[in-house]
Design a protein around this motif. Structure first.
Motif, PDB file in Angstrom:
ATOM      1  N   PRO A  65      10.774   7.466  -3.522  1.00  0.00           N
ATOM      2  CA  PRO A  65      10.370   6.712  -4.724  1.00  0.00           C
ATOM      3  C   PRO A  65       8.952   6.161  -4.514  1.00  0.00           C
ATOM      4  N   PRO A  66       8.089   6.276  -5.520  1.00  0.00           N
ATOM      5  CA  PRO A  66       6.679   5.889  -5.346  1.00  0.00           C
ATOM      6  C   PRO A  66       6.478   4.478  -4.810  1.00  0.00           C
ATOM      7  N   LEU A  67       7.259   3.508  -5.319  1.00  0.00           N
ATOM      8  CA  LEU A  67       7.079   2.143  -4.851  1.00  0.00           C
ATOM      9  C   LEU A  67       7.385   2.026  -3.363  1.00  0.00           C
ATOM     10  N   VAL A  68       8.407   2.784  -2.921  1.00  0.00           N
ATOM     11  CA  VAL A  68       8.788   2.762  -1.504  1.00  0.00           C
ATOM     12  C   VAL A  68       7.646   3.306  -0.657  1.00  0.00           C
ATOM     13  N   LEU A  69       6.981   4.349  -1.157  1.00  0.00           N
ATOM     14  CA  LEU A  69       5.857   4.933  -0.426  1.00  0.00           C
ATOM     15  C   LEU A  69       4.738   3.900  -0.283  1.00  0.00           C
ATOM     16  N   GLY A  70       4.443   3.205  -1.391  1.00  0.00           N
ATOM     17  CA  GLY A  70       3.400   2.177  -1.364  1.00  0.00           C
ATOM     18  C   GLY A  70       3.755   1.068  -0.387  1.00  0.00           C
ATOM     19  N   LEU A  71       5.009   0.641  -0.439  1.00  0.00           N
ATOM     20  CA  LEU A  71       5.475  -0.420   0.440  1.00  0.00           C
ATOM     21  C   LEU A  71       5.377   0.018   1.902  1.00  0.00           C
ATOM     22  N   SER A  72       5.743   1.277   2.157  1.00  0.00           N
ATOM     23  CA  SER A  72       5.693   1.806   3.520  1.00  0.00           C
ATOM     24  C   SER A  72       4.263   1.814   4.039  1.00  0.00           C
ATOM     25  N   LEU A  73       3.303   2.205   3.183  1.00  0.00           N
ATOM     26  CA  LEU A  73       1.891   2.190   3.581  1.00  0.00           C
ATOM     27  C   LEU A  73       1.446   0.763   3.921  1.00  0.00           C
ATOM     28  N   LEU A  74       1.856  -0.173   3.059  1.00  0.00           N
ATOM     29  CA  LEU A  74       1.483  -1.579   3.251  1.00  0.00           C
ATOM     30  C   LEU A  74       2.021  -2.078   4.587  1.00  0.00           C
ATOM     31  N   ILE A  75       3.292  -1.758   4.858  1.00  0.00           N
ATOM     32  CA  ILE A  75       3.917  -2.210   6.101  1.00  0.00           C
ATOM     33  C   ILE A  75       3.234  -1.562   7.306  1.00  0.00           C
ATOM     34  N   LEU A  76       2.957  -0.268   7.195  1.00  0.00           N
ATOM     35  CA  LEU A  76       2.304   0.442   8.313  1.00  0.00           C
ATOM     36  C   LEU A  76       0.996  -0.232   8.698  1.00  0.00           C
ATOM     37  N   PHE A  77       0.209  -0.619   7.693  1.00  0.00           N
ATOM     38  CA  PHE A  77      -1.101  -1.192   7.987  1.00  0.00           C
ATOM     39  C   PHE A  77      -1.032  -2.646   8.453  1.00  0.00           C
ATOM     40  N   HIS A  78       0.110  -3.287   8.213  1.00  0.00           N
ATOM     41  CA  HIS A  78       0.185  -4.708   8.579  1.00  0.00           C
ATOM     42  C   HIS A  78       1.243  -5.008   9.619  1.00  0.00           C
TER      43      HIS A  78
END
Lengths: 284, 212
Positions: free
Chosen positions: A115-128
């Protein structure tokens, strides 16, 4: 012999009956038409809803112009990056049977099914995500001087994550359709695998490469969820056209939202036409 | 000289083991045998496209078993020819020489010389997709001979040609044999081809290679 000499009975004579293919075309055409009509109606409704003056007013807004510029640039960057990654990856998946190939094949598809939101959230978590006190985003910002989250690079990365998966699929099919024997013979003539790839496989793959770039560009254009989460929707900074539609809607500017939507439809149509022309040859 | 020293190959559903063969320098050897018995597999192993599980392959006395195909200096004409769809006939003949970074004048000279021997001079500027079977065959042969390989491998090169073209190609192969003296291994089903061309005959049956 007796059988042959017997007179042919009237009941066994072939009966002539004219049949029609019309029901076939009515049923198949009718079902197909439902979908085509739906798409045409969607586009027509947008066109009817807005007026040329609304459209021009919307396009004159500096925020929307900035979003248009960022969209063109970020989609192009994401598409070019996708091609760079998809060409070698598609080639490896097409040509070689290596241990863990099924896993790589499955991983490539994850951005498509996530799901697109999950992908965005995963990117955010990866970077932080702090790893023993080290954080990717902090390192990029402080040491490299290249902050990503909530900046334009986040837009490109979010678009790239999904667009590249589609580009890999396209490039893999492209190389599947190219006969590997020519590369084998090139290797007997003195090529290394690298030279056979560059001199024999790549020149045959140009059509697929353009298709992959176009598909990646179109996917990047439609990207919304991951951008919203990972890059935010700051006007004049990380706003792309898909976020513009959302922002205009959220402040009740339905006319502007529809005008921008139509602009995106026009951009998508241009991309699809390019794809169609290149995919089937100029004469088809 | 081509030398196979107790070579074993596993390929899909069948395997060959303990294959020994010697083709002396300058000889024209023909390898015969029924379809699906591994003749192509042997050729692919010699040119390095297929790994052998044991044994040694020697070209002019040098053990090339673990070498890359491109380092073995072997001209290979596969059954499907596998011409390069994006290149012209002339570019096919120049391909191996360009890889070897030969000067342009030498490349041009070699192209015209090969085209002359093979009778494809009028085709030099053409792309390969419009060539006839016999023409494609000549281009594939020219591509394999262009870099003056130590060894030439031909995989049923004439099977797809009509009778008259085949006779022409027999003559051509004989001419190549006489003028270049390249050590050749030629896979075929045809006794006629073997009679016309062979100095030496091998037969592969039930995984056993015999001198016929």
């Amino acid at each position: 012999m007796r059988l042959m000499s017997e007179p042919v009975k009237a009941s066994s004579s072939p009966t002539f009956r004219r049949r029609s293919d019309t029901p076939f075309f009515l049923v198949m055409g009718g079902i197909s038409a439902c979908f085509i009509i739906l798409i045409v109606l969607l586009l027509a409704a947008d066109v009817v809803f807005t007026s040329p003056s609304d459209f021009i007013d919307a396009l004159r807004k500096p925020e929307i112009q900035a979003a248009f510029r960022l969209t063109i640039l970020s989609c192009s960057a994401a598409a070019v990056l996708s091609l760079w990654v998809a060409t070698p990856l598609g080639y490896l998946l097409s040509r070689y049977r290596f241990p863990g190939r099924w896993l790589v094949d499955t991983l490539v598809d994850i951005p498509i099914v996530l799901p697109p939101l999950v992908l965005g959230l995963s990117l955010l978590i990866l970077f932080h995500l702090p790893i023993f006190g080290w954080e990717l985003e902090a390192w990029l910002r402080d040491s490299v001087g290249f902050p990503v989250t909530y900046q334009w690079p986040a837009v490109v990365l979010a678009q790239f994550s999904v667009a590249c998966a589609f580009a890999v699929r396209t490039m893999r099919v492209t190389f599947d359709q190219i006969d590997p024997r020519a590369e084998d013979v090139a290797r007997t003539l003195g090529c290394t695998r690298g030279q056979a790839f560059m001199q024999i496989a790549l020149p045959q793959a140009w059509r697929g490469m353009i298709a992959a770039t176009t598909i990646a560009w179109a996917r990047a254009l439609g990207e919304f969820g991951p951008i919203l989460v990972f890059a935010g929707a700051t006007r004049m900074r990380t706003e792309v056209l898909s976020t513009t539609v959302f922002l205009e809607l959220s402040i009740g500017q339905l006319n502007a939202a529809v005008a921008v939507s139509l602009l995106m439809v026009a951009m998508a149509v241009v991309v699809l036409l390019i794809l169609r022309v290149l995919g089937t040859g100029l004469n088809a | 000289m081509i030398e196979l020293d107790h070579v074993s190959i596993h390929a899909g559903e069948f395997s060959l083991s303990g294959i020994c063969m010697q083709v002396p320098r300058g000889h024209y050897a023909v390898l015969m045998g029924r379809t699906g018995r591994g003749k192509t597999t042997i050729l692919e192993s010699i040119c390095g496209l297929r790994k052998v599980t044991s044994g040694r392959i020697l070209i002019d006395g040098v053990d090339v078993t673990s070498w890359l195909p491109g380092d073995r200096q072997i001209g290979y004409v596969p059954q499907d020819l596998a011409l390069f769809p994006t290149l012209t006939v002339a570019q096919h003949l120049a391909f191996a020489l360009r890889l070897r970074k030969r000067p342009q004048s030498e490349i041009d000279e070699r192209i015209s010389q090969l085209a002359d021997v093979l009778g494809i001079t009028p085709l030099l500027g053409r792309k390969v997709d419009a060539l006839s079977g016999g023409e494609s065959q000549r281009v594939a042969l020219g591509r394999a001979l262009s870099f003056r390989p130590a060894v030439l491998l031909l995989d049923e090169p004439l099977s797809a040609l009509d009778e008259s073209t085949r006779t022409e190609m027999h003559e051509l192969l004989k001419r190549v044999k006489e003028t270049t003296g390249v050590t050749t291994l030629h896979v075929t089903h045809s006794n006629e081809e073997a009679e016309v061309l062979a100095d030496q005959r091998f037969e592969l049956n039930d995984g056993v290679l015999r001198v016929a």
